[in-house]
Motif scaffolding. Structure first.
Motif, PDB file in Angstrom:
ATOM      1  N   LYS A  15       0.839  -1.190   0.000  1.00  0.00           N
ATOM      2  CA  LYS A  15       0.000   0.000   0.000  1.00  0.00           C
ATOM      3  C   LYS A  15       0.882   1.251   0.000  1.00  0.00           C
ATOM      4  N   PHE A  33      -3.451   6.556  -9.007  1.00  0.00           N
ATOM      5  CA  PHE A  33      -3.459   5.430  -8.069  1.00  0.00           C
ATOM      6  C   PHE A  33      -4.684   4.542  -8.216  1.00  0.00           C
ATOM      7  N   ARG A  60      -4.097   0.799  -7.783  1.00  0.00           N
ATOM      8  CA  ARG A  60      -3.190   0.401  -6.712  1.00  0.00           C
ATOM      9  C   ARG A  60      -3.831   0.632  -5.360  1.00  0.00           C
ATOM     10  N   HIS A  64      -3.871   2.259  -2.065  1.00  0.00           N
ATOM     11  CA  HIS A  64      -3.254   3.523  -1.680  1.00  0.00           C
ATOM     12  C   HIS A  64      -4.089   4.260  -0.635  1.00  0.00           C
ATOM     13  N   PRO A  86       3.494   3.722 -11.625  1.00  0.00           N
ATOM     14  CA  PRO A  86       4.132   2.443 -11.989  1.00  0.00           C
ATOM     15  C   PRO A  86       5.634   2.553 -12.203  1.00  0.00           C
ATOM     16  N   TRP A 124       7.222   2.921  -8.763  1.00  0.00           N
ATOM     17  CA  TRP A 124       7.090   1.659  -8.048  1.00  0.00           C
ATOM     18  C   TRP A 124       8.121   0.654  -8.564  1.00  0.00           C
TER      19      TRP A 124
END
Length: 107
Positions: free
Chosen positions: A2, A27, A30, A32, A101, A104
């Protein structure tokens, strides 16, 4: 994992709602959490966030704590929400869909 994102604001009414909209879109796929920490703005920053993004966590500091201490307030909150990684974004930054992305992957 997270990701927690902290926006520290101070008199940011003219940019924060658009920045939050971009962050939510970036986001969307994802896990978050987003927090806005307001450093005692004198403009309509707090009202704008509450009106445009009522689902976003908002912490209002009683006084301007400065950049580092203000971000620490948001970081502690996000960690308490179970975030594994933290992202600190200025309120005039617009995250693009490919930004998260790529960051990440680098992490």
């Amino acid at each position: 994992m997270k990701i927690g994102t902290c926006f520290l604001t101070y008199n940011s009414e003219d940019v924060i709602t658009k920045s939050l909209a971009h962050a939510k879109a970036a986001f969307s796929n994802r896990k978050h959490d987003i927090v806005v920490v307001d450093n005692s703005s004198a403009d309509g920053t707090v009202a704008a966030v509450r009106k445009s993004h009522p689902e976003i966590h908002l912490i209002c500091n009683a006084r301007n704590l400065g950049y580092s201490a203000g971000n620490n307030v948001g970081g502690r909150f996000l960690l308490s929400q179970g975030c594994d990684a933290l992202l600190f974004v200025n309120p005039d930054v617009y995250l693009l869909p490919e930004t998260v992305p790529r960051m990440w992957a680098a992490l």
